[in-house]
Design a protein around this motif. Structure first.
Motif, PDB file in Angstrom:
ATOM      1  N   TYR A 145     -34.084  13.216  19.621  1.00 12.40           N
ATOM      2  CA  TYR A 145     -34.558  11.941  19.077  1.00 12.40           C
ATOM      3  C   TYR A 145     -34.025  10.789  19.917  1.00 12.40           C
ATOM      4  O   TYR A 145     -32.877  10.788  20.340  1.00 12.40           O
ATOM      5  CB  TYR A 145     -34.087  11.751  17.637  1.00 12.40           C
ATOM      6  CG  TYR A 145     -34.711  12.720  16.672  1.00 12.40           C
ATOM      7  CD1 TYR A 145     -35.909  12.411  16.055  1.00 12.40           C
ATOM      8  CD2 TYR A 145     -34.104  13.931  16.382  1.00 12.40           C
ATOM      9  CE1 TYR A 145     -36.491  13.289  15.158  1.00 12.40           C
ATOM     10  CE2 TYR A 145     -34.679  14.813  15.490  1.00 12.40           C
ATOM     11  CZ  TYR A 145     -35.873  14.484  14.876  1.00 12.40           C
ATOM     12  OH  TYR A 145     -36.446  15.365  13.995  1.00 12.40           O
ATOM     13  N   SER A 146     -34.847   9.774  20.086  1.00 16.95           N
ATOM     14  CA  SER A 146     -34.408   8.563  20.786  1.00 16.95           C
ATOM     15  C   SER A 146     -33.686   7.642  19.811  1.00 16.95           C
ATOM     16  O   SER A 146     -33.663   7.884  18.602  1.00 16.95           O
ATOM     17  CB  SER A 146     -35.619   7.810  21.351  1.00 16.95           C
ATOM     18  OG  SER A 146     -36.356   7.207  20.296  1.00 16.95           O
ATOM     19  N   ASN A 147     -33.099   6.584  20.347  1.00 16.78           N
ATOM     20  CA  ASN A 147     -32.572   5.527  19.493  1.00 16.78           C
ATOM     21  C   ASN A 147     -33.747   4.843  18.793  1.00 16.78           C
ATOM     22  O   ASN A 147     -34.875   4.866  19.285  1.00 16.78           O
ATOM     23  CB  ASN A 147     -31.798   4.496  20.305  1.00 16.78           C
ATOM     24  CG  ASN A 147     -30.535   5.077  20.891  1.00 16.78           C
ATOM     25  OD1 ASN A 147     -29.970   6.023  20.360  1.00 16.78           O
ATOM     26  ND2 ASN A 147     -30.109   4.505  22.014  1.00 16.78           N
ATOM     27  N   THR A 148     -33.489   4.194  17.676  1.00 16.70           N
ATOM     28  CA  THR A 148     -34.526   3.452  16.976  1.00 16.70           C
ATOM     29  C   THR A 148     -34.692   2.083  17.622  1.00 16.70           C
ATOM     30  O   THR A 148     -33.715   1.394  17.899  1.00 16.70           O
ATOM     31  CB  THR A 148     -34.160   3.274  15.490  1.00 16.70           C
ATOM     32  OG1 THR A 148     -34.022   4.578  14.911  1.00 16.70           O
ATOM     33  CG2 THR A 148     -35.223   2.500  14.747  1.00 16.70           C
ATOM     34  N   VAL A 149     -35.932   1.701  17.879  1.00 15.25           N
ATOM     35  CA  VAL A 149     -36.254   0.397  18.456  1.00 15.25           C
ATOM     36  C   VAL A 149     -36.920  -0.433  17.370  1.00 15.25           C
ATOM     37  O   VAL A 149     -37.822   0.039  16.683  1.00 15.25           O
ATOM     38  CB  VAL A 149     -37.197   0.551  19.666  1.00 15.25           C
ATOM     39  CG1 VAL A 149     -37.631  -0.806  20.194  1.00 15.25           C
ATOM     40  CG2 VAL A 149     -36.552   1.365  20.748  1.00 15.25           C
ATOM     41  N   VAL A 150     -36.447  -1.677  17.214  1.00 17.47           N
ATOM     42  CA  VAL A 150     -37.005  -2.581  16.208  1.00 17.47           C
ATOM     43  C   VAL A 150     -37.831  -3.646  16.923  1.00 17.47           C
ATOM     44  O   VAL A 150     -37.350  -4.292  17.852  1.00 17.47           O
ATOM     45  CB  VAL A 150     -35.894  -3.234  15.372  1.00 17.47           C
ATOM     46  CG1 VAL A 150     -36.484  -4.200  14.363  1.00 17.47           C
ATOM     47  CG2 VAL A 150     -35.054  -2.174  14.679  1.00 17.47           C
ATOM     48  N   ILE A 151     -39.065  -3.796  16.490  1.00 20.39           N
ATOM     49  CA  ILE A 151     -39.973  -4.787  17.061  1.00 20.39           C
ATOM     50  C   ILE A 151     -40.321  -5.790  15.969  1.00 20.39           C
ATOM     51  O   ILE A 151     -40.701  -5.403  14.875  1.00 20.39           O
ATOM     52  CB  ILE A 151     -41.276  -4.125  17.558  1.00 20.39           C
ATOM     53  CG1 ILE A 151     -40.995  -2.954  18.468  1.00 20.39           C
ATOM     54  CG2 ILE A 151     -42.220  -5.149  18.145  1.00 20.39           C
ATOM     55  CD1 ILE A 151     -40.878  -3.250  19.896  1.00 20.39           C
ATOM     56  N   GLU A 158     -41.240  -6.510  10.552  1.00 16.50           N
ATOM     57  CA  GLU A 158     -40.318  -5.722  11.363  1.00 16.50           C
ATOM     58  C   GLU A 158     -40.810  -4.280  11.424  1.00 16.50           C
ATOM     59  O   GLU A 158     -40.952  -3.621  10.407  1.00 16.50           O
ATOM     60  CB  GLU A 158     -38.922  -5.778  10.744  1.00 16.50           C
ATOM     61  CG  GLU A 158     -37.871  -5.155  11.607  1.00 16.50           C
ATOM     62  CD  GLU A 158     -36.494  -5.396  11.028  1.00 16.50           C
ATOM     63  OE1 GLU A 158     -36.034  -4.516  10.268  1.00 16.50           O
ATOM     64  OE2 GLU A 158     -35.904  -6.436  11.328  1.00 16.50           O
ATOM     65  N   LEU A 159     -41.084  -3.807  12.621  1.00 17.85           N
ATOM     66  CA  LEU A 159     -41.546  -2.434  12.830  1.00 17.85           C
ATOM     67  C   LEU A 159     -40.444  -1.644  13.528  1.00 17.85           C
ATOM     68  O   LEU A 159     -39.758  -2.161  14.400  1.00 17.85           O
ATOM     69  CB  LEU A 159     -42.816  -2.426  13.686  1.00 17.85           C
ATOM     70  CG  LEU A 159     -43.972  -3.277  13.166  1.00 17.85           C
ATOM     71  CD1 LEU A 159     -45.105  -3.285  14.173  1.00 17.85           C
ATOM     72  CD2 LEU A 159     -44.456  -2.774  11.822  1.00 17.85           C
ATOM     73  N   ARG A 160     -40.282  -0.391  13.128  1.00 15.89           N
ATOM     74  CA  ARG A 160     -39.253   0.464  13.722  1.00 15.89           C
ATOM     75  C   ARG A 160     -39.917   1.687  14.339  1.00 15.89           C
ATOM     76  O   ARG A 160     -40.766   2.313  13.713  1.00 15.89           O
ATOM     77  CB  ARG A 160     -38.252   0.909  12.660  1.00 15.89           C
ATOM     78  CG  ARG A 160     -37.478  -0.230  12.074  1.00 15.89           C
ATOM     79  CD  ARG A 160     -36.607   0.231  10.914  1.00 15.89           C
ATOM     80  NE  ARG A 160     -35.913  -0.887  10.334  1.00 15.89           N
ATOM     81  CZ  ARG A 160     -34.715  -1.302  10.693  1.00 15.89           C
ATOM     82  NH1 ARG A 160     -34.057  -0.659  11.626  1.00 15.89           N
ATOM     83  NH2 ARG A 160     -34.165  -2.347  10.123  1.00 15.89           N
ATOM     84  N   TYR A 161     -39.492   2.000  15.542  1.00 21.24           N
ATOM     85  CA  TYR A 161     -40.046   3.145  16.260  1.00 21.24           C
ATOM     86  C   TYR A 161     -38.909   4.048  16.724  1.00 21.24           C
ATOM     87  O   TYR A 161     -37.854   3.576  17.144  1.00 21.24           O
ATOM     88  CB  TYR A 161     -40.855   2.690  17.480  1.00 21.24           C
ATOM     89  CG  TYR A 161     -42.105   1.936  17.105  1.00 21.24           C
ATOM     90  CD1 TYR A 161     -43.292   2.617  16.853  1.00 21.24           C
ATOM     91  CD2 TYR A 161     -42.110   0.557  17.007  1.00 21.24           C
ATOM     92  CE1 TYR A 161     -44.437   1.935  16.510  1.00 21.24           C
ATOM     93  CE2 TYR A 161     -43.244  -0.133  16.663  1.00 21.24           C
ATOM     94  CZ  TYR A 161     -44.409   0.557  16.418  1.00 21.24           C
ATOM     95  OH  TYR A 161     -45.545  -0.125  16.078  1.00 21.24           O
TER      96      TYR A 161
END
Length: 120
Positions: free
Chosen positions: A40-46, A23-26
């Motif tokens: 800051y943007s929302n956090t996106v989970v890939i 799980e990567l978070r950006y």
């Protein structure tokens, strides 16, 4: 924040994906040109895809090449494999992916062609 990478333009491709984290978070941080404002943007989970490699053949002949049937991959949380012979008997079973099969059954090299029929 784990890392900060300066980016220019509208796109970014992460070429250093984690080998350990599935799980990567950006999150994007934008700073104004004069440095007075930050947003800051929302956090996106890939989720990186599960990778499983099961060979369709191996040669347990002692030459050091493909002598052990091993399941390899990334992000495997649980594992189970059973190898059956032509008569339906289990000749190898394991739930440890570091435990490969060397082609033996009851301390002898199998004379029959095994048929791997179940892996989970």
């Amino acid at each position: 924040m784990v890392s900060s990478i300066p980016v220019t333009g509208n796109t970014y491709t992460d070429r250093n994906l984690s080998e350990e984290l599935q799980e990567l978070r950006y999150r994007v941080r934008v700073t104004s040109g004069n440095g007075n404002a930050t947003s800051y943007s929302n956090t996106v989970v890939i989720q990186q895809p599960l990778q499983v490699h099961i060979p369709n053949a191996f040669t347990p002949n002692g030459d050091g090449l493909n002598d052990v049937l091993e399941v390899k991959g990334r992000f495997i949380r649980s594992f189970s494999i059973k190898v059956y012979n032509g008569m339906g008997q289990v000749v190898f079973a394991s739930d440890d992916r570091n435990n490969g099969w060397d082609g033996t059954y009851q301390a002898n090299h199998s004379q029959q062609e095994p048929m791997p029929t179940k892996s989970t």
